[in-house]
Design a protein around this motif. Structure first.
Motif, PDB file in Angstrom:
ATOM      1  N   ILE A   4       1.032  -1.144   0.082  1.00 48.24           N
ATOM      2  CA  ILE A   4       0.013  -0.180  -0.039  1.00 48.24           C
ATOM      3  C   ILE A   4       0.894   1.212  -0.212  1.00 48.24           C
ATOM      4  CG2 ILE A   4      -1.707   1.398   1.410  1.00 48.24           C
ATOM      5  CD1 ILE A   4      -2.782  -1.147   2.313  1.00 48.24           C
ATOM      6  N   SER A   5       1.858   1.227   0.881  1.00 42.78           N
ATOM      7  CA  SER A   5       2.659   2.360   0.925  1.00 42.78           C
ATOM      8  C   SER A   5       3.639   2.499  -0.556  1.00 42.78           C
ATOM      9  CB  SER A   5       3.822   2.083   2.039  1.00 42.78           C
ATOM     10  OG  SER A   5       3.136   2.243   3.420  1.00 42.78           O
ATOM     11  N   LYS A   6       3.884   1.527  -1.192  1.00 45.74           N
ATOM     12  CA  LYS A   6       4.546   1.398  -2.209  1.00 45.74           C
ATOM     13  C   LYS A   6       3.582   2.080  -3.435  1.00 45.74           C
ATOM     14  CE  LYS A   6       6.675  -1.280  -5.941  1.00 45.74           C
ATOM     15  NZ  LYS A   6       7.124  -2.417  -6.540  1.00 45.74           N
ATOM     16  N   ILE A   7       2.422   1.709  -3.434  1.00 45.88           N
ATOM     17  CA  ILE A   7       1.512   2.388  -4.451  1.00 45.88           C
ATOM     18  C   ILE A   7       1.384   3.713  -4.179  1.00 45.88           C
ATOM     19  CG2 ILE A   7      -0.843   2.265  -5.302  1.00 45.88           C
ATOM     20  CD1 ILE A   7      -0.776  -0.809  -4.741  1.00 45.88           C
ATOM     21  N   ILE A   8       0.949   4.254  -2.900  1.00 43.67           N
ATOM     22  CA  ILE A   8       0.767   5.488  -2.687  1.00 43.67           C
ATOM     23  C   ILE A   8       1.910   6.595  -3.009  1.00 43.67           C
ATOM     24  CG2 ILE A   8       0.326   7.264  -0.653  1.00 43.67           C
ATOM     25  CD1 ILE A   8      -1.314   4.863   0.830  1.00 43.67           C
ATOM     26  N   TRP A 163     -10.696  -1.183  -9.199  1.00 41.06           N
ATOM     27  CA  TRP A 163     -11.143  -2.292 -10.223  1.00 41.06           C
ATOM     28  C   TRP A 163     -10.309  -2.293 -11.182  1.00 41.06           C
ATOM     29  CZ3 TRP A 163     -13.395  -6.545 -12.221  1.00 41.06           C
ATOM     30  CH2 TRP A 163     -13.262  -6.477 -13.495  1.00 41.06           C
ATOM     31  N   SER A 164      -9.826  -1.235 -11.830  1.00 39.91           N
ATOM     32  CA  SER A 164      -8.931  -1.131 -13.093  1.00 39.91           C
ATOM     33  C   SER A 164      -7.613  -1.643 -12.651  1.00 39.91           C
ATOM     34  CB  SER A 164      -8.802   0.357 -13.262  1.00 39.91           C
ATOM     35  OG  SER A 164      -9.911   0.813 -13.574  1.00 39.91           O
ATOM     36  N   LEU A 165      -7.130  -1.411 -11.184  1.00 38.29           N
ATOM     37  CA  LEU A 165      -5.786  -1.911 -10.843  1.00 38.29           C
ATOM     38  C   LEU A 165      -5.866  -3.404 -10.889  1.00 38.29           C
ATOM     39  CD1 LEU A 165      -2.914  -1.777 -10.030  1.00 38.29           C
ATOM     40  CD2 LEU A 165      -3.484  -1.329  -7.901  1.00 38.29           C
ATOM     41  N   PHE A 166      -6.814  -4.165 -10.165  1.00 44.31           N
ATOM     42  CA  PHE A 166      -7.034  -5.451 -10.209  1.00 44.31           C
ATOM     43  C   PHE A 166      -7.127  -6.212 -11.287  1.00 44.31           C
ATOM     44  CE2 PHE A 166     -10.373  -8.904  -9.778  1.00 44.31           C
ATOM     45  CZ  PHE A 166      -9.677  -9.641  -9.349  1.00 44.31           C
ATOM     46  N   SER A 167      -8.304  -5.808 -12.014  1.00 45.26           N
ATOM     47  CA  SER A 167      -8.539  -6.172 -13.492  1.00 45.26           C
ATOM     48  C   SER A 167      -7.297  -5.989 -14.479  1.00 45.26           C
ATOM     49  CB  SER A 167      -9.740  -5.559 -14.311  1.00 45.26           C
ATOM     50  OG  SER A 167      -9.727  -4.481 -14.502  1.00 45.26           O
ATOM     51  N   ALA A 168      -6.682  -4.892 -14.390  1.00 46.17           N
ATOM     52  CA  ALA A 168      -5.488  -4.766 -15.590  1.00 46.17           C
ATOM     53  C   ALA A 168      -4.359  -5.733 -15.121  1.00 46.17           C
ATOM     54  CB  ALA A 168      -5.009  -3.137 -15.355  1.00 46.17           C
ATOM     55  N   MET A 169      -4.020  -5.828 -13.970  1.00 48.10           N
ATOM     56  CA  MET A 169      -3.057  -6.931 -13.492  1.00 48.10           C
ATOM     57  C   MET A 169      -3.372  -8.300 -14.056  1.00 48.10           C
ATOM     58  SD  MET A 169      -0.998  -4.843 -11.933  1.00 48.10           S
ATOM     59  CE  MET A 169       0.235  -6.140 -11.191  1.00 48.10           C
ATOM     60  N   LEU A 170      -4.504  -8.734 -13.726  1.00 47.50           N
ATOM     61  CA  LEU A 170      -5.191 -10.136 -14.292  1.00 47.50           C
ATOM     62  C   LEU A 170      -5.081 -10.250 -15.885  1.00 47.50           C
ATOM     63  CD1 LEU A 170      -7.862 -11.062 -11.774  1.00 47.50           C
ATOM     64  CD2 LEU A 170      -5.487 -11.623 -11.802  1.00 47.50           C
ATOM     65  N   SER A 171      -5.697  -9.030 -16.496  1.00 49.12           N
ATOM     66  CA  SER A 171      -5.764  -9.044 -18.002  1.00 49.12           C
ATOM     67  C   SER A 171      -4.459  -8.949 -18.569  1.00 49.12           C
ATOM     68  CB  SER A 171      -6.551  -7.848 -18.562  1.00 49.12           C
ATOM     69  OG  SER A 171      -7.808  -7.757 -17.986  1.00 49.12           O
ATOM     70  N   MET A 249     -12.490  -4.957  -2.902  1.00 44.72           N
ATOM     71  CA  MET A 249     -11.868  -4.651  -3.998  1.00 44.72           C
ATOM     72  C   MET A 249     -10.485  -4.114  -3.774  1.00 44.72           C
ATOM     73  SD  MET A 249     -11.742  -4.986  -7.303  1.00 44.72           S
ATOM     74  CE  MET A 249     -13.550  -5.534  -7.673  1.00 44.72           C
ATOM     75  N   THR A 250     -10.207  -3.278  -2.826  1.00 39.76           N
ATOM     76  CA  THR A 250      -9.081  -2.899  -2.554  1.00 39.76           C
ATOM     77  C   THR A 250      -8.113  -3.801  -2.148  1.00 39.76           C
ATOM     78  OG1 THR A 250      -9.784  -0.651  -1.893  1.00 39.76           O
ATOM     79  CG2 THR A 250      -7.813  -1.353  -0.952  1.00 39.76           C
ATOM     80  N   ILE A 251      -8.634  -4.703  -1.145  1.00 38.83           N
ATOM     81  CA  ILE A 251      -7.565  -5.945  -0.844  1.00 38.83           C
ATOM     82  C   ILE A 251      -7.593  -6.696  -2.365  1.00 38.83           C
ATOM     83  CG2 ILE A 251      -7.766  -8.055   0.310  1.00 38.83           C
ATOM     84  CD1 ILE A 251      -9.643  -6.697   2.460  1.00 38.83           C
ATOM     85  N   LEU A 252      -8.321  -7.263  -3.116  1.00 38.99           N
ATOM     86  CA  LEU A 252      -8.042  -7.876  -4.305  1.00 38.99           C
ATOM     87  C   LEU A 252      -6.900  -6.929  -5.213  1.00 38.99           C
ATOM     88  CD1 LEU A 252     -11.661  -9.024  -5.096  1.00 38.99           C
ATOM     89  CD2 LEU A 252      -9.845 -10.270  -4.410  1.00 38.99           C
ATOM     90  N   ALA A 253      -7.024  -5.757  -5.159  1.00 38.49           N
ATOM     91  CA  ALA A 253      -6.199  -4.984  -6.086  1.00 38.49           C
ATOM     92  C   ALA A 253      -4.898  -5.019  -5.365  1.00 38.49           C
ATOM     93  CB  ALA A 253      -6.789  -3.318  -6.215  1.00 38.49           C
ATOM     94  N   ILE A 254      -4.831  -4.891  -4.271  1.00 35.55           N
ATOM     95  CA  ILE A 254      -3.152  -5.000  -3.471  1.00 35.55           C
ATOM     96  C   ILE A 254      -2.820  -6.399  -3.809  1.00 35.55           C
ATOM     97  CG2 ILE A 254      -2.200  -4.704  -1.466  1.00 35.55           C
ATOM     98  CD1 ILE A 254      -4.115  -2.688  -0.798  1.00 35.55           C
TER      99      ILE A 254
END
Length: 268
Positions: A4-8, A163-171, A249-254
């Motif tokens: 989380i710290s890295k993303i921020i 959602w975009s971060l989560f789905s973009a990583m998987l896509s 969704m935040t947990i899934l994205a991280i």
């Protein structure tokens, strides 16, 4: 917490580039056509008119809703969907679309879905100005309930950035996931209460499930602002369900970011 710290930190240090790339994404989207920016308005307008014709003329649903013409009720819930539907798909493909930032530059991957989301939000803001003008033409001037419109916009942006971060990583790892996202978008439109009132569902358990749908929450929230005149704090259960969905969704994205960040450059 380290992720989380890295993303921020990445968002803060690259904030200037994020806004510049958001602007560039808008230009790239509408460049190369004679109408240019006008397509951001023309396309939603055509969609709204088609639905209005189908329901008002074809199905003859002409009754007012809370004293508002059906066309205004339709616009209030449909305009936020234009943003959400765009970001559901474009957010999912954002890293693939800008893969050169990952493979040829040392650019923070976590910011790519963010600037794509911001570019779509800019178009949404322009559409909302038009919506307010349309309501004014019908004699429905902005009132005190308009103060909560930024709240619903923020709720919408926060969830769909995650959602975009989560789905973009998987896509980025699998095109099948991106194809799945494209396939379910139409189903989400018809199942999320955009063309009908969720509160009129008689099946209680189904209504409770829909409370956890952020698309339903945002679309209903916009109608609370323009049509039903309900404050967001008057529906604490709806707000709590949205908060639970956002945290999930935040947990899934991280998780997806931490799990896949090292593999994405090689896959792309």
């Amino acid at each position: 917490m380290s992720t989380i710290s890295k993303i921020i930190k990445e968002h803060y240090e690259w904030r200037s580039q994020v806004f510049k790339l958001a602007k560039a994404d808008i230009v790239k989207t509408y460049s190369g056509s004679a109408l240019g920016w006008a397509w951001a308005i023309v396309k939603p307008t055509i969609t709204i008119l088609v639905f209005w014709f189908a329901f008002s003329v074809g199905l003859r649903l002409k009754s007012d809703i809370e004293g508002y013409p059906f066309i205004l009720w339709l616009i209030a819930g449909l305009v936020p969907w234009f943003f959400m539907s765009e970001i559901i798909v474009q957010g999912a493909r954002s890293i693939r679309k800008y893969k050169y930032l990952v493979t040829k530059m040392k650019f923070p991957v976590s910011t790519i879905p963010t600037f794509v989301s911001l570019s779509k939000l800019t178009v949404h803001l322009c559409l909302m100005v038009i919506v307010i003008i349309v309501f004014a033409i019908f004699g429905r001037l902005p009132d005190i309930y308009m103060l909560q419109l930024p709240f619903y916009m923020l709720c919408m942006l926060l969830f769909f950035v995650e959602w975009s971060l989560f789905s973009a990583m998987l896509s980025s790892m699998s095109k099948d996931f991106l194809n799945l996202v494209k396939s379910v978008t139409t189903a989400l439109f018809w199942l999320s209460g955009i063309m009908w009132d969720v509160n009129k569902i008689d099946i209680e358990w189904l209504k409770n499930i829909l409370l956890f749908n952020p698309i339903t929450y945002v679309s209903s929230g916009y109608r609370n602002v323009f049509i039903y005149k309900i404050w967001f704090f008057e529906q604490p259960t709806h707000l709590l369900c949205y908060a639970v969905t956002l945290v999930t969704m935040t947990i899934l994205a991280i998780w997806s970011y931490k799990k896949l960040i090292k593999e994405i450059p090689d896959v792309l």
